[in-house]
Motif scaffolding. Structure first.
Motif, PDB file in Angstrom:
ATOM      1  N   PHE A  37       8.688 -25.911 -22.983  1.00 53.88           N
ATOM      2  CA  PHE A  37       7.389 -25.258 -23.202  1.00 53.88           C
ATOM      3  C   PHE A  37       7.602 -24.054 -24.111  1.00 53.88           C
ATOM      4  O   PHE A  37       8.439 -23.198 -23.822  1.00 53.88           O
ATOM      5  N   GLY A  38       6.841 -23.996 -25.212  1.00 53.36           N
ATOM      6  CA  GLY A  38       6.971 -22.838 -26.091  1.00 53.36           C
ATOM      7  C   GLY A  38       5.665 -22.136 -26.366  1.00 53.36           C
ATOM      8  O   GLY A  38       5.611 -20.915 -26.427  1.00 53.36           O
ATOM      9  N   CYS A  39       4.591 -22.909 -26.569  1.00 52.81           N
ATOM     10  CA  CYS A  39       3.333 -22.260 -26.964  1.00 52.81           C
ATOM     11  C   CYS A  39       2.115 -22.846 -26.265  1.00 52.81           C
ATOM     12  O   CYS A  39       1.129 -22.156 -26.065  1.00 52.81           O
ATOM     13  N   GLY A  40       2.138 -24.138 -25.946  1.00 47.99           N
ATOM     14  CA  GLY A  40       0.998 -24.764 -25.275  1.00 47.99           C
ATOM     15  C   GLY A  40      -0.131 -25.163 -26.204  1.00 47.99           C
ATOM     16  O   GLY A  40      -1.148 -25.694 -25.751  1.00 47.99           O
ATOM     17  N   CYS A  98      20.379 -19.888 -29.412  1.00 45.20           N
ATOM     18  CA  CYS A  98      19.953 -19.833 -28.003  1.00 45.20           C
ATOM     19  C   CYS A  98      19.720 -21.237 -27.467  1.00 45.20           C
ATOM     20  O   CYS A  98      19.897 -21.498 -26.294  1.00 45.20           O
ATOM     21  N   TYR A 100      16.971 -23.049 -27.142  1.00 42.51           N
ATOM     22  CA  TYR A 100      15.751 -23.394 -26.422  1.00 42.51           C
ATOM     23  C   TYR A 100      14.853 -24.338 -27.210  1.00 42.51           C
ATOM     24  O   TYR A 100      14.244 -25.229 -26.651  1.00 42.51           O
ATOM     25  N   CYS A 101      14.773 -24.153 -28.527  1.00 43.68           N
ATOM     26  CA  CYS A 101      13.886 -25.005 -29.334  1.00 43.68           C
ATOM     27  C   CYS A 101      14.562 -26.295 -29.759  1.00 43.68           C
ATOM     28  O   CYS A 101      13.932 -27.149 -30.385  1.00 43.68           O
ATOM     29  N   ILE A 132       9.256 -24.382 -34.661  1.00 43.72           N
ATOM     30  CA  ILE A 132       9.720 -22.999 -34.853  1.00 43.72           C
ATOM     31  C   ILE A 132      11.063 -22.810 -34.152  1.00 43.72           C
ATOM     32  O   ILE A 132      11.269 -23.313 -33.047  1.00 43.72           O
ATOM     33  N   ARG A 134      13.133 -19.378 -33.243  1.00 46.05           N
ATOM     34  CA  ARG A 134      13.134 -17.917 -33.365  1.00 46.05           C
ATOM     35  C   ARG A 134      14.505 -17.400 -33.761  1.00 46.05           C
ATOM     36  O   ARG A 134      14.617 -16.328 -34.347  1.00 46.05           O
TER      37      ARG A 134
ATOM     38  N   MET B 350      11.708 -17.599 -27.856  1.00 49.43           N
ATOM     39  CA  MET B 350      11.267 -19.007 -27.827  1.00 49.43           C
ATOM     40  C   MET B 350      10.944 -19.436 -26.392  1.00 49.43           C
ATOM     41  O   MET B 350       9.987 -20.165 -26.157  1.00 49.43           O
ATOM     42  N   GLU B 351      11.751 -18.996 -25.447  1.00 51.23           N
ATOM     43  CA  GLU B 351      11.487 -19.300 -24.030  1.00 51.23           C
ATOM     44  C   GLU B 351      10.536 -18.236 -23.492  1.00 51.23           C
ATOM     45  O   GLU B 351      10.924 -17.063 -23.398  1.00 51.23           O
ATOM     46  N   PRO B 352       9.311 -18.600 -23.158  1.00 54.10           N
ATOM     47  CA  PRO B 352       8.394 -17.586 -22.629  1.00 54.10           C
ATOM     48  C   PRO B 352       9.001 -16.921 -21.387  1.00 54.10           C
ATOM     49  O   PRO B 352       9.794 -17.538 -20.659  1.00 54.10           O
ATOM     50  N   ILE B 428       5.857 -18.404 -14.561  1.00 55.19           N
ATOM     51  CA  ILE B 428       5.991 -18.643 -16.004  1.00 55.19           C
ATOM     52  C   ILE B 428       4.813 -17.997 -16.715  1.00 55.19           C
ATOM     53  O   ILE B 428       3.658 -18.279 -16.394  1.00 55.19           O
ATOM     54  N   TRP B 429       5.133 -17.130 -17.668  1.00 59.63           N
ATOM     55  CA  TRP B 429       4.070 -16.536 -18.486  1.00 59.63           C
ATOM     56  C   TRP B 429       3.654 -17.546 -19.552  1.00 59.63           C
ATOM     57  O   TRP B 429       4.500 -18.228 -20.141  1.00 59.63           O
ATOM     58  N   THR B 430       2.361 -17.639 -19.799  1.00 63.82           N
ATOM     59  CA  THR B 430       1.924 -18.406 -20.971  1.00 63.82           C
ATOM     60  C   THR B 430       2.393 -17.659 -22.222  1.00 63.82           C
ATOM     61  O   THR B 430       2.762 -16.477 -22.159  1.00 63.82           O
ATOM     62  N   ARG B 431       2.389 -18.347 -23.364  1.00 64.74           N
ATOM     63  CA  ARG B 431       2.734 -17.645 -24.612  1.00 64.74           C
ATOM     64  C   ARG B 431       1.753 -16.500 -24.854  1.00 64.74           C
ATOM     65  O   ARG B 431       2.141 -15.426 -25.331  1.00 64.74           O
TER      66      ARG B 431
END
Lengths: 168, 731
Positions: A37-40, A98, A100-101, A132, A134, B350-352, B428-431
């Motif tokens: 999950f990155g942005c939704g 990192c 993650y992406c 993306i 980062r 990148m990881e929220p 978990i926080w949203t972006r």
């Protein structure tokens, strides 16, 4: 609602609201965490999976829209020829930071290689700009895709050590 | 493929946090011990908690009777490849292959894993290698010395006549060999050997070579577990919303609609935030959207970016300055002066942000990626009322840090909610939450000045920095005696150039309560290198000099930095002709104990769009440890800095951050990425930092290139394309 979705060749019956994005079915219901999950909102590509081999952003794809199509995630993409070549090139070039992406990057790159065995720089731009990073590993991502496509080492420097998995 | 096998199914087992009670046992506590290669109080308990290895001569090396060699990482891995670098330092002296070791996250302990430079177990400020270059090699050498001495005694030979290859001790004259595993138990009973001899640089097998990252395989296969991937029996998943206004609180909540959503199991509230708990994240997010929330917006309800900027400008004009450094006095002559401004920035890892917490009557267990593990434990103890030894932190891989995870707010908040929940809770926080509740890089408003001699070189440098203080909030005791924040003048007070007279000062301008400012990759160097290197470029152009040649004259007493300038210029082809609207920019500096020169080539369209064509970076970071990760950090770091300079600014309206996701907080992407060449000087000097160097030097090289292409001097970031459009074109 109950849905049967096929993930990495295995059917899963999930009882969940039909608008639930595939991402959260994969992560929170099936329990596979390689897809991120990155942005939704389909802006970053961290959640990229394959639907019948085509890359999709699973964070905006309702589970009800998956139907009979085959879902492939990072956990199984290495079983395809293009996925395996991409993962091997990723390791040879030592792309990750990192990390993650990177599941999403690899899924996008594997899909690119599957439909275009010899991508140009412009093809790489078009296929990868939805993902993306980062840490901005883009320079090495480009090198790894070219290496996976050509089979030729395009690494700028020798990396003499085998990567380590550690104990089971 | 023989050299690069994907180790499917093999996972780097990361332990850590099995028990952390030992951290807090020493009372009264001695002054911080910091990392030491030697045995110290606390080691025995730490080793006992870490599987009771047969051999644990210090806090870093564990060898089990089974032969497993485990190395404990004092710093956290957030992409900077410190796990690989630290393992190289240990393995170099231990004489084992990197393919023979297992990596473990260290548990939280300032005593065992505290860094000298940051005074605690903190990963940040590009200090990790600088803090441990000698200590980790010594830790490996002490382990080797003890293991060899057991074999030598057994064979009745001189230890010096033995050699070690890949963890096997050999006595060549007699043809005898013993593996580390065979002598581990006996070596574990020996006392600390005291000082040991380290290899000379010419003897290095690992250090200075490009080594593959130890964490690549798992990350490529999607196997690495980040904080967000934690799963526990009985765990529920929450998403949160804090009052959008800085310093506001929760006033009233109607959760009737939320509780009807399938999957939602709970709605929890704390003073300034609400959490919706569900069986999966989506249900929690839907539940959050269905909440009817009323906030007390508090004193910042009408706050705007403009008000913040005006306040900062007023302090710049009238505020009392604290002296940072003064040398000589200002000579007569024309005072050349410029004003530079920098925006607030969010981190957008990148990881929220997320944390998983389970609070019971006796225990608080936390799973989180953090750059400050001991702060997390201390805060959780305070929040739960438990003793610190009842708090257990399981450190996780970080999906990016960039300074955001030097804060504990997201873990503290999860602890507060988990205290109410009592079941294991993953928050978990949203972006959107992640960006709107960032702890931002502060804005700056600086006035910089110079007086030039007859030949056009500065004989006076003045810099009046005005900003909030990150250090003063994050570690108030870190301010200098006069209240000065050293970070605010980093890379401005100590120029690489020969300038005989200077005055660098800082005006403190606090943000309104509730608007927190934090560390952001590149920290003080990021801010000041943009301003100093842009201004010095202005001075060079003003005297109609070539910016490289002009800088070289000012570097006449500084051969190391001259060398990186010359190296970059040669690799860039500095001075070769370019088409119209194409320009090259140079910037150099000495951030984090490293010498760096970046050159960027851009093309600016008639409409003012900036295209990055190529970049060259030359770096002298002292003795290089892993040249592969140095290259990667400089490449990625430079692009990270360029991304922010091109696009990023956090703005505030009605007391809330206006940006929310990657659609309105834009990031550099593949199609915008130029070739980035990195050239590493083969140095033998003490190591410098590397993780933030590329980021800190990016923006001035870019702005100077844009000036070369367009003649437009940019004294504010981010870059505004409307300033760069040619007449007759609309941006």
């Amino acid at each position: 609602m109950s849905f049967t979705i096929k993930v990495n060749g295995r059917p899963h019956v999930v009882d969940i609201a039909g608008d639930t994005p595939l991402l959260w079915v994969i992560r929170d219901v099936i329990g596979m965490t390689g897809t991120k999950f990155g942005c939704g909102i389909a802006q970053c590509g961290a959640c990229t999976v394959h639907l019948d081999g085509a890359p999709v952003r699973s964070c905006v794809l309702p589970v009800s829209a998956v139907g009979n199509r085959e879902v492939t995630t990072i956990e199984a993409v290495g079983e395809t020829d293009s996925g395996k070549r991409i993962q091997e090139a990723w390791l040879a070039v030592d792309v990750v930071q990192c990390g993650y992406c990177q599941s999403g990057q690899i899924m996008s790159a594997a899909a690119l290689l599957q439909r275009n065995p010899a991508p140009s720089d412009a093809d790489i731009d078009a296929a990868m700009s939805g993902n993306i990073c980062r840490c901005a590993t883009y320079v090495r991502i480009r090198a790894a895709i070219k290496q996976a496509a050509s089979g030729k080492i395009v690494v700028t420097q020798a990396i003499p050590v085998t990567a380590i998995g550690g104990r089971k | 493929m023989s050299a690069h096998q994907l180790s499917t199914g093999r996972r780097t087992l990361l332990k850590g946090g099995l028990a952390v009670a030992f951290t807090w046992l020493a009372t009264p506590k001695p002054a911080l011990a910091f990392v030491t290669p030697h045995r110290q109080a606390g080691d025995a308990l730490a080793a006992a908690a870490d599987g009771a290895p047969a051999f644990a001569p210090n806090a870093f090396v564990r060898i089990d009777a089974s032969g497993a060699i485990r190395l404990v990482m004092p710093m956290v891995e957030m992409g900077q490849a410190i796990y690989t670098g630290s393992c190289m330092l240990l393995a170099e002296e231990l004489d084992v292959g990197l393919d023979q070791i297992q990596v473990e996250h260290a548990p939280p302990s300032d005593d065992l894993y505290g860094m000298k430079l940051l005074k605690g177990q903190i990963t940040g400020g590009s200090t990790s290698t600088r803090s441990t270059f000698t200590e980790l090699r010594q830790a490996g050498a002490i382990a080797r010395t003890l293991l060899v001495s057991v074999a030598a005694a057994k064979w009745k030979v001189e230890p010096a006549s033995c050699l070690v290859e890949r963890g096997v001790i050999h006595h060549r004259p007699s043809g005898r060999s013993l593996a580390y595993a065979q002598v581990a138990v006996a070596a574990g009973k020996l006392p600390d050997p005291g000082e040991v001899k380290l290899k000379a640089p010419g003897e290095f097998q690992l250090i200075g070579k490009p080594m593959a990252r130890l964490d690549s395989s798992d990350k490529v296969l999607g196997l690495t577990r980040f904080g967000i991937d934690v799963s526990l029996p009985g765990m529920r998943i929450a998403t949160v919303k804090a009052c959008p206004t800085f310093g506001g609180t929760l006033a009233r909540l109607n959760d009737r609609a939320t509780r009807t959503i399938p999957g939602v199991v709970d709605v929890l509230r704390i003073g300034n935030a609400v959490a919706v708990v569900a069986t999966n994240f989506w249900a929690a997010k839907r539940g959050m959207e269905a909440l009817d929330i009323e906030w007390n917006h508090g004193p910042n309800a009408r706050l705007t970016t403009k008000a913040l900027r005006d306040g900062l400008a007023a302090s710049q004009a009238n505020g009392k300055a604290l002296l940072g450094r003064e040398l000589g006095s200002r000579p007569d002559g024309e005072l050349i002066q410029a004003t530079y401004k920098l925006p607030m920035l969010a981190h957008a890892t990148m990881e929220p942000l997320n944390a998983t917490v389970h609070v019971t009557a006796e225990r608080c267990e936390i799973w989180a990626g953090t750059q400050v593990p001991t702060r997390v434990v201390a805060n959780a103890a305070k929040l739960t009322g438990l003793a610190p030894e009842q708090v257990v932190l399981h450190p996780q891989y970080l999906g990016g840090g960039f300074g955001r995870r030097l804060e504990t707010d997201y873990v503290d908040q999860a602890v507060a909610f988990a205290r109410l929940a009592r079941y294991p809770l993953k928050v978990i926080w949203t972006r959107e939450e992640d960006i709107r509740h960032d702890i931002v890089r502060p804005m700056y408003h600086d006035v910089i000045s110079a007086v030039l001699d007859a030949k056009g070189y500065p004989v006076w440098f003045g810099d009046r920095v005005c900003s909030a203080t990150v250090l003063g909030r994050w570690r108030p005791g870190g301010l200098r005696k006069n209240g000065l924040d050293g970070d605010a003048i980093e890379c401005a007070a100590d120029l690489p150039y020969a300038v005989p007279n200077l005055k660098v000062e800082w005006v403190r301008h606090d943000m309104p309560p509730g608007l927190l400012v934090g560390w952001w990759r590149g920290v003080g160097a990021l801010h000041n290198l943009f301003i100093v290197e842009s201004f010095f470029d202005e001075l060079a152009h003003r005297t109609k000099a070539d910016p490289v040649a002009w800088r070289k004259v000012l570097l006449r007493n500084n051969p190391r930095t001259t060398a990186v300038l010359e190296l970059a210029a040669a690799k860039m082809g500095w001075g070769s002709p370019l088409p119209p609207r194409v320009g090259r920019g140079v910037a150099l500096g000495e951030p984090f104990g490293t010498r760096v020169c970046a050159m960027v080539e851009v093309e600016v369209s008639a409409d003012g769009d900036v295209r990055l064509r190529r970049a060259v970076v030359a770096v002298d970071c002292g003795i290089p440890v892993n040249t592969g990760s140095i290259e990667a950090q400089i490449q990625g770091g430079l692009l990270f800095g360029l991304s922010a300079a091109l696009y990023n600014e956090i703005t505030i309206d009605n007391g809330a951050i206006q940006q929310s996701n990657f659609n309105d907080y834009r990031m550099l992407r593949m199609n915008e990425t130029p070739e980035v060449q990195v050239h590493i000087v083969n140095s033998t000097e003490a190591p410098g930092g590397i993780g933030e160097v590329g980021t800190a030097i990016a923006a001035p090289a870019l702005a100077n290139a844009i000036f070369a292409a367009t003649g437009v001097r940019l004294r504010e970031l981010p870059i505004r394309r409307e300033l760069l459009a040619q007449k007759g074109h609309t941006a």
